[in-house]
Scaffold this active site. Structure first.
Site, mmCIF file in Angstrom:
data_model
loop_
_atom_site.group_PDB
_atom_site.id
_atom_site.type_symbol
_atom_site.label_atom_id
_atom_site.label_comp_id
_atom_site.label_asym_id
_atom_site.label_seq_id
_atom_site.Cartn_x
_atom_site.Cartn_y
_atom_site.Cartn_z
ATOM 1 C CG HIS A 104 21.121 13.259 -57.149
ATOM 2 N ND1 HIS A 104 20.317 14.204 -57.729
ATOM 3 C CD2 HIS A 104 22.256 13.239 -57.895
ATOM 4 C CE1 HIS A 104 20.915 14.719 -58.784
ATOM 5 N NE2 HIS A 104 22.101 14.146 -58.902
ATOM 6 N N GLY B 27 0.801 -1.214 0.000
ATOM 7 C CA GLY B 27 0.000 0.000 0.000
ATOM 8 C C GLY B 27 0.834 1.265 0.000
#
Length: 456
Positions: free
Chosen positions: A363, A81
């Site tokens: 490119h 818890g």
């Protein structure tokens, strides 16, 4: 108002069963950063003297992922818890400091809301962050008498009447260290879950006559927790929507705010335009009038004024001076640098390479470990052969060089200013200034040549 010194406890021990993952729940990312890291950052920005991280499942993975020097690691071996988690951290609390309790799976809590909560905490009392929901099913309810907070009742322990209450506990609270330690020592697990609830300290404080002040966050999303991937994806969209709105209001043109992701920090100039499906990661700076096409990823890079990045380009750890054009389908890897007016076209990759002013690689090119001067033309298919299988070597190309298509430059090699490299050349030795380098096999021609014919 003047605040006391403050430390933060972050609960991060849960396994996250509903994530169906080997990764601890709090390490799943939102906006490119672990959920718990968002909370740690908020704690540090708030000025926390110490950040105590309560961990359980996946502790080794957490420690590998979180390298914050300000963290104090607190083990919760059994998950009994929230109160039990705080009990593990309690020995580290100073009596004269405030203790702020946060959660590693509540990633969007804001510093502004936490500062508001800190300011609202009464002397000797508790500051509590609450929200009102139309459907509060499953959440702890805030109980009040004459408007004053008296306690929190978990849903499983609540009566039918209490379950009608719409004000719920977010789990985020702040209290004095000495008080927190005293109340934690009094917790019991006498409840339906058999756990130690941190929420029980509210009733203990009320019984002592302490004041409990409830404040609300600016947005509900700040206190939403994550238990599964669906909830995480929803918070991701909430976060991204908020970031997109801030950028739009600051003058950035996002063509579709719903298709933009910011996974870091973006600093920008005026008249920036960002098309759809762009991802910004890490620390990125965009100058004035920068245009980014659809599908680009920009990470930890500086993009100068008037640059244009065409679609589906990836830029990582790179620096672009003004008026550069990139892409489409280009990749700038760490250490790529473009000087003013340089151009990198489609299917060009750069790594640890500098392209000079006005130089172009149009490119189908790889430039690695290269220093390229100004006004250089790099022809299609050019490759800097920088790796021999063991070590990397550098290629240096001077100003005003023309490199023909399908050239291989076998590093280490230097090409002097004004030189020309003929198409199809493999350069293995240095080329002098204004020289022509050519290494092609002489062309031969056979007259009347006939191609072979398949036999039927």
């Amino acid at each position: 108002m003047l605040n006391n010194a403050m430390s933060v406890v972050i609960l991060a021990a849960g396994k996250g069963t509903r994530m169906y993952s080997d990764l601890p729940k709090v390490l799943h990312t939102l906006a490119g950063k672990a959920m718990v890291q968002h909370v740690i950052d908020a704690a540090n920005e708030l000025g926390a003297a110490h950040v105590h991280l309560v961990y359980g499942h996946g502790g080794d993975l957490l420690k590998q992922a979180l390298k914050d020097d300000n963290l104090n690691w607190v083990l919760q071996a059994e998950q009994l818890g929230t109160g039990h988690a705080m009990q593990q951290a309690a020995p580290f609390f100073a009596d004269d400091e405030d203790i702020l309790m946060l959660y590693g799976d509540v990633p969007l809590i804001s510093v502004e809301t936490l500062q508001h909560l800190r300011d609202a905490k009464p002397q000797g009392g508790i500051g509590l962050l609450t929200v009102k929901l139309d459907d509060p099913t499953g959440y702890g309810r805030i109980t009040r008498e004459n408007g004053k907070v008296t306690g929190i009742v978990e849903h499983k322990d609540a009566t039918d009447e209490q379950r009608q209450i719409q004000e719920i506990n977010t789990g985020i609270l702040i209290a004095n260290g000495a008080d927190m330690k005293r109340w934690l020592a009094k917790l019991t697990n006498n409840n339906a879950q058999g756990e130690y609830y941190i929420t029980d300290i509210i009733a203990l404080a009320y019984q002592e006559g302490r004041e409990i002040v409830a404040v609300h966050p600016q947005r509900l999303s700040e206190v939403e927790g994550v238990n599964n991937r669906l909830q995480l994806s929803r918070l991701e969209r909430v976060y991204q929507s908020e970031q997109a709105e801030k950028l739009l209001l600051a003058g950035v043109m996002l063509r579709d705010p719903a298709r933009f992701d910011l996974r870091g920090t973006l600093t920008h100039g005026r008249d920036v335009e960002i098309d759809t499906n762009v991802i910004i990661e890490g620390n990125v700076t965009l100058g004035h009038r920068v245009k980014i096409g659809t599908g680009c990823v920009i990470k930890n890079s500086v993009i100068g004024d008037d640059c244009e990045i065409s679609p589906y380009t990836v830029v990582e750890d790179a620096n672009l001076a003004a008026a550069c054009t990139i892409g489409p389908f280009a990749r700038l890897r760490p250490g790529a640098e473009l000087l003013e007016g340089a151009h990198v076209g489609n299917f060009v990759e750069m790594k640890k390479a500098r392209l000079g002013k006005g130089s172009k690689a149009g490119h189908l090119t790889y430039l690695g470990d290269a220093e390229i001067g100004d006004n250089v033309n790099i022809g299609a298919g050019t490759i800097t052969c920088n790796y021999d299988g063991a070590n990397k070597f550098k290629t240096i190309i001077g100003d005003d060089v023309f490199v023909g298509s399908d050239t291989q430059l076998v590093a280490p090699v230097t090409v002097g200013k004004g030189a020309t490299i003929a198409a199809g050349t493999t350069v293995t030795r240095n080329v002098g200034e204004n020289a022509l380098a050519i290494s092609r096999v002489p062309q031969t021609q056979k007259e009347g040549w006939r191609r072979p014919v398949k036999k039927k």
